[in-house]
Scaffold this active site. Sequence first.
Site, PDB file in Angstrom:
ATOM      1  N   ARG A 124       0.814  -1.225   0.000  1.00 46.70           N
ATOM      2  CA  ARG A 124       0.000   0.000   0.000  1.00 46.70           C
ATOM      3  C   ARG A 124       0.841   1.266   0.000  1.00 46.70           C
ATOM      4  O   ARG A 124       0.446   2.295   0.535  1.00 46.70           O
ATOM      5  CB  ARG A 124      -0.971   0.013   1.187  1.00 46.70           C
ATOM      6  N   LYS A 146       1.621  11.510 -10.732  1.00 45.66           N
ATOM      7  CA  LYS A 146       0.731  10.647 -11.513  1.00 45.66           C
ATOM      8  C   LYS A 146       1.495   9.396 -11.932  1.00 45.66           C
ATOM      9  O   LYS A 146       2.577   9.477 -12.508  1.00 45.66           O
ATOM     10  CB  LYS A 146       0.257  11.365 -12.765  1.00 45.66           C
ATOM     11  N   GLU A 188       6.855  20.361 -24.023  1.00 47.08           N
ATOM     12  CA  GLU A 188       6.314  20.558 -22.667  1.00 47.08           C
ATOM     13  C   GLU A 188       7.015  21.712 -21.956  1.00 47.08           C
ATOM     14  O   GLU A 188       6.411  22.404 -21.139  1.00 47.08           O
ATOM     15  CB  GLU A 188       6.451  19.272 -21.836  1.00 47.08           C
ATOM     16  N   LYS A 229       5.567  23.498 -12.906  1.00 45.84           N
ATOM     17  CA  LYS A 229       4.618  22.403 -12.691  1.00 45.84           C
ATOM     18  C   LYS A 229       4.377  22.203 -11.200  1.00 45.84           C
ATOM     19  O   LYS A 229       3.251  21.963 -10.761  1.00 45.84           O
ATOM     20  CB  LYS A 229       5.105  21.108 -13.344  1.00 45.84           C
ATOM     21  N   GLU A 239      -5.890  16.931  -8.890  1.00 45.61           N
ATOM     22  CA  GLU A 239      -6.481  17.303 -10.160  1.00 45.61           C
ATOM     23  C   GLU A 239      -7.970  17.581 -10.096  1.00 45.61           C
ATOM     24  O   GLU A 239      -8.759  17.010 -10.838  1.00 45.61           O
ATOM     25  CB  GLU A 239      -6.215  16.193 -11.205  1.00 45.61           C
ATOM     26  N   ARG A 243      -5.042  22.333 -11.914  1.00 44.88           N
ATOM     27  CA  ARG A 243      -4.095  21.409 -12.514  1.00 44.88           C
ATOM     28  C   ARG A 243      -4.437  21.138 -13.977  1.00 44.88           C
ATOM     29  O   ARG A 243      -3.575  20.780 -14.775  1.00 44.88           O
ATOM     30  CB  ARG A 243      -4.057  20.098 -11.718  1.00 44.88           C
ATOM     31  N   ASN A 247      -2.934  20.714 -19.101  1.00 43.92           N
ATOM     32  CA  ASN A 247      -3.396  20.024 -20.305  1.00 43.92           C
ATOM     33  C   ASN A 247      -3.417  20.929 -21.530  1.00 43.92           C
ATOM     34  O   ASN A 247      -3.927  20.525 -22.582  1.00 43.92           O
ATOM     35  CB  ASN A 247      -4.788  19.433 -20.079  1.00 43.92           C
ATOM     36  N   HIS A 250      -3.120  19.478 -24.832  1.00 43.59           N
ATOM     37  CA  HIS A 250      -3.211  18.024 -24.679  1.00 43.59           C
ATOM     38  C   HIS A 250      -4.521  17.432 -25.161  1.00 43.59           C
ATOM     39  O   HIS A 250      -4.569  16.264 -25.527  1.00 43.59           O
ATOM     40  CB  HIS A 250      -2.969  17.632 -23.218  1.00 43.59           C
ATOM     41  N   HIS A 254      -3.880  14.601 -27.549  1.00 41.80           N
ATOM     42  CA  HIS A 254      -4.269  13.207 -27.300  1.00 41.80           C
ATOM     43  C   HIS A 254      -5.126  12.667 -28.441  1.00 41.80           C
ATOM     44  O   HIS A 254      -5.003  11.517 -28.841  1.00 41.80           O
ATOM     45  CB  HIS A 254      -5.043  13.093 -25.983  1.00 41.80           C
ATOM     46  N   HIS A 269       4.109  11.807 -28.365  1.00 44.47           N
ATOM     47  CA  HIS A 269       3.306  12.642 -27.473  1.00 44.47           C
ATOM     48  C   HIS A 269       3.651  14.130 -27.591  1.00 44.47           C
ATOM     49  O   HIS A 269       2.763  14.969 -27.811  1.00 44.47           O
ATOM     50  CB  HIS A 269       3.482  12.151 -26.036  1.00 44.47           C
TER      51      HIS A 269
END
Lengths: 371, 371
Positions: A124, A146, A188, A229, A239, A243, A247, A250, A254, A269
């Site tokens: 955990r 993330k 980025e 960031k 998020e 946040r 994106n 993005h 995406h 990407h």
Amino acid sequence: MSETQIVEVPLGERSYDIIIGAQALAGAGGEISRRMPGIRCAVVTDETVASFHLETLIHSLDAAGIEAHPLVLKPGEKTKDFDNLMTVVDHVLSCRLERGDAVLALGGGVIGDLAGFAAGIVRRGMRFIQVPTSLLAQVDSSVGGKTGINSRHGKNLVGVFHQPDLVLADTAVLDTLSDREFRAGYAEVAKYGLIDKPEFFAWLERNWRQMFSGGPERVQAIAVSCRAKASVVAADEREGGVRALLNLGHTFGHALEAATEFDSRRLVHGEGVAIGMVLAHRFSAWLNLASYDDADRVERHLKDVGLPTRLSDIEGGLPATDILLEHIAQDKKVKRGKLTFILTRGIGQSFIADDVPGEEVHRFLEETRSS
Amino acid sequence: MSETQIVEVPLGERSYDIIIGAQALAGAGGEISRRMPGIRCAVVTDETVASFHLETLIHSLDAAGIEAHPLVLKPGEKTKDFDNLMTVVDHVLSCRLERGDAVLALGGGVIGDLAGFAAGIVRRGMRFIQVPTSLLAQVDSSVGGKTGINSRHGKNLVGVFHQPDLVLADTAVLDTLSDREFRAGYAEVAKYGLIDKPEFFAWLERNWRQMFSGGPERVQAIAVSCRAKASVVAADEREGGVRALLNLGHTFGHALEAATEFDSRRLVHGEGVAIGMVLAHRFSAWLNLASYDDADRVERHLKDVGLPTRLSDIEGGLPATDILLEHIAQDKKVKRGKLTFILTRGIGQSFIADDVPGEEVHRFLEETRSS
């Protein structure tokens, strides 16, 4: 010789440091043993990265008396799946590592996301150390916690938020990247300027060549990116709000990645993000929110750097606009059916738009494609 | 008619309610739609529980206009594995549920741990609703946010902390449990008295028969148990300190479960805990920390209830003491080699002992087995 910068990611009891400099890899053992005495590590990497950097890392850990258990996986996005997650988890447990021990990710975003996910679920939650070896991983996935894997239903749909305890971003290892991979990461970096740092974007316009060639400007650009960031993530760790600004570019990006079936020969990407950022600026101008001059300026810079900036730059063509829109709507950032976009009022003035009508996006894309 | 109690688990922005009463299952739809309007659910359950309760639940959700997607798994501990985790995750994604939607666990601890883990990792965390159908799940796993699966290296070694948004503990569904299963859950109820509530233990000595037969005493005992666990968890959500008190009886208990190869025909978790709690009291007396009278009183009550209390109560015999000690040392609650035990100064006076020497445990077990 070379300058080192330390960026603190301020997340209360989950705060951690990012150490950025040309000696970070060779100094890993010393840094880790000083901060986490007695720690043991499972080192997760891929074949490509291992061939360049694993020996240096293991040597450094050995010299500092840190027990290290390497696991070398196949390179590539396909590695981010349930099977490899099981492999990493089983490796960590086989080494009998405890909660206070660490999973160390040596690699790009794929390895970082996978190893971080494993670190987040074994017992955990174990310690997690990142040694990102791509520019994209250094300025993006090293901040924010993330982690995750892909599913047949989409990318990054399964994972956890799990903050690292330490990030060692070696700016010299980036010299082993291909030009294309470096440029993709650079998209980025430019993004942070476009979100809310117009002076940083202007600095990049003047200094990007030095940054590419590896001078102190590289350390500086990476540090500014991580700090940018970090401040967004600190304000919104899980998020729920601001946040989403990260994106920028993005949602379109995406969709383009999906439309090219995630075939990295056609589009990676960062390239999708580059085109996406130009589209976001053009779409904002089209909606009378920003000037076309700013969109042109963004496009000019990204083009100078060597990034694709237009839909027509993608080889092999794209599916119909309806299909593109479907990919946009399937993006997991959709909230209960409404389309969420990051739009802008100009360079460094982006904002979250929560309810962009799909028809507007459709019309904009149609006009852009026929122009 | 029947009393309903609401226990709040106070965890800041992760706080949630446990609704305890004889109508909780039939009222599920109303309660959920009132608290989380517009929510959709993946309902995860097992064949045994489904045969008793799935129809009632689905009917209640339907009546409240909640879209529900059931997934029925095989019953039993073996279901808590990576394959079934993948199955649940894939089911949730196939139903195109979003972050604000929920995974609902209808079942005992196995289903709750598995479905909760899936809820914790799909889209990096979805809503989670628990409808625990065993006494053990109602008083133990419904509070605390521990989720997880087993690995070939041990039980619960892989998982996350993921708090539910709502728990509906229906006290009437417990009538479908076997006597043995109910008793096993009861061991955890008694545990809360033994940890730090001597007056609750005394209440149980007087009222356990009514609690078994299902009167308002059942609602009361479950509410006291949930409240007791909630206060410990609130003080230590991520298990760094006092939360270890909840392991009273569990270090011995887990070792016995491992020694009987997790064969539920020989020993189930709660039975291991019952024997373990008696051993913890006897071991404390043996170390001159507590009186043997208290140990006798604990044993008498658990025996009255019908629980096993001695090593010799386990059918088929146990391995040598060395092997038992190895199982104890492999328990994941071991901190860097030292043995951690929950010991006691008497009923309701337990405490965490961080450095119990293995030889003492060995001598105690040897004497206990030969007496």
